[in-house]
Design an enzyme around this catalytic site. Structure first.
Site, PDB file in Angstrom:
ATOM      1  N   LYS A 227     -12.904  -4.878  -3.824  1.00  0.00           N
ATOM      2  CA  LYS A 227     -13.065  -6.183  -3.178  1.00  0.00           C
ATOM      3  C   LYS A 227     -14.504  -6.685  -3.212  1.00  0.00           C
ATOM      4  O   LYS A 227     -15.444  -5.936  -3.471  1.00  0.00           O
ATOM      5  CB  LYS A 227     -12.503  -6.119  -1.757  1.00  0.00           C
ATOM      6  CG  LYS A 227     -10.962  -6.105  -1.793  1.00  0.00           C
ATOM      7  CD  LYS A 227     -10.345  -6.238  -0.448  1.00  0.00           C
ATOM      8  CE  LYS A 227      -8.822  -6.263  -0.600  1.00  0.00           C
ATOM      9  NZ  LYS A 227      -8.150  -5.985   0.671  1.00  0.00           N
ATOM     10  N   ARG A 262      -5.033   1.941   0.185  1.00  0.00           N
ATOM     11  CA  ARG A 262      -4.338   1.074  -0.778  1.00  0.00           C
ATOM     12  C   ARG A 262      -5.308   0.805  -1.924  1.00  0.00           C
ATOM     13  O   ARG A 262      -6.336   0.157  -1.723  1.00  0.00           O
ATOM     14  CB  ARG A 262      -3.931  -0.233  -0.079  1.00  0.00           C
ATOM     15  CG  ARG A 262      -3.193  -1.214  -0.971  1.00  0.00           C
ATOM     16  CD  ARG A 262      -2.902  -2.510  -0.214  1.00  0.00           C
ATOM     17  NE  ARG A 262      -2.143  -3.440  -1.028  1.00  0.00           N
ATOM     18  CZ  ARG A 262      -2.675  -4.268  -1.915  1.00  0.00           C
ATOM     19  NH1 ARG A 262      -3.985  -4.274  -2.114  1.00  0.00           N
ATOM     20  NH2 ARG A 262      -1.914  -5.099  -2.610  1.00  0.00           N
TER      21      ARG A 262
END
Ligand code: HH2
Length: 299
Positions: A227, A262
């Site tokens: 991210k 995740r």
């Protein structure tokens, strides 16, 4: 073992803190920020699913709508068309636990009918009033995630007084509401929502104090994979260059008791998790990773 009992076994292992679980990301979207457009054909999605399982994924998270900052939402029909066949085909071929990453009850229901045993709802069951009912009636596991705002606008100046206590209180309240709606306590997973309506400073503070979420008594999931906060800390590196930064956050998350990561890069993060688990949970492991009752690719 059925996929439903597998997810119960997995969440039991997560609650007991036996080892860190890995949720492999499989986006069947044209526009996801990292893997968008790669697995649009069913056979490509299945091949990637099999690869993620071989590499050590415990759960596969199938998504049909990107939630990257600025993303537009897609219709129920479009999202179901992208995901339901892929879920069916993965479950039939691998019997692996599959989670459906959706905010829409209708998509969740159709994916559950196709074999999904977990719903990953980035709106914490607030995006569709029927979602809690679907989860309660079908008995699937549910991931409840915090997000400030909605993907289209969530990065427009997100602000918090104290990000950790605000997100923690929110998750505690949403878990309580989920249980009142009939979702069993042992089927609930909480996620502080790394990157969702949060600036880098907020995401880093959340990682620094993840133990505060673990204290709520539910397995905690974290999704930092590649991210933008990682890119920002590293001076503007693009998603392709964020593997090591993801590994740093993964190890720090494990050190504070996060149960599920995740991730896109299962092979690399399985190694990170194995070593971090050896430090945190002791070595040799009480439950040998290879001897776990969890079925991976090929049954
Ligand atoms: N992050 C993304 C999507 N779903 N679900 C949970 N529970 N936690 C997360 O952190 C999370 C999530 C975003 O990542 P990705 O799916 O790779 O991208 P996109 O939203 O662009 O499809």
């Amino acid at each position: 073992m059925t996929a439903a009992s597998q997810i119960d076994t997995l969440l039991g292992a997560a609650r007991r803190g036996e080892r860190t679980l890995l949720m492999g990301v499989l986006n069947v979207t044209p526009d996801s920020f990292y893997d968008g457009g790669r697995y649009l054909r069913e056979e490509d999605a299945l091949r990637h699913a099999e690869r993620l399982l071989e590499e050590g994924a415990d759960i596969l998270d199938v998504g049909g709508e990107s939630s990257r900052p600025g993303a537009e939402s897609v219709s129920v029909e479009e999202e179901a068309a992208r995901t339901v066949g892929v879920v069916r085909c993965i479950v039939a071929a691998t019997q692996a636990p599959v989670s459906i990453d959706t905010t829409k009850a209708e998509v969740a229901m159709r994916a559950i009918e196709a074999g999904a045993t977990m719903v990953n709802d980035i709106t914490a069951l607030t995006g569709d009033e029927a979602m809690a009912r679907v989860a309660a009636q079908t008995g699937v596991a549910v991931c409840i995630m915090h997000m400030q705002g909605r993907p289209r606008t969530m990065q427009c100046n997100p602000t918090y007084r104290d990000v950790v206590s605000e997100v923690r209180d929110y998750l505690a309240e949403r878990a309580e509401t989920a249980m009142q709606a009939g979702i069993q306590r042992d089927r609930i997973v909480l996620d502080p929502g790394f990157g969702f309506g949060k600036r880098a400073v907020h995401n880093l503070e959340i990682v620094r104090r993840l133990h505060r979420f673990v204290e709520l008594g539910f397995p905690v999931l974290l999704g930092p994979s590649r991210k933008s906060t990682i890119g920002e800390v590293l001076g503007g590196l693009p998603p392709e260059e964020r593997l090591e930064g993801t590994a740093a956050i993964a190890a720090l998350a494990i050190s504070q008791g996060v149960a599920i990561l995740r991730v896109h890069d299962v092979r690399a993060m399985a190694r990170v998790a194995r070593v971090a688990d050896a430090v945190v949970r002791g070595w040799p492991p009480a439950v040998q990773p290879g001897a776990s009752p969890i079925v991976s690719s090929g049954g």
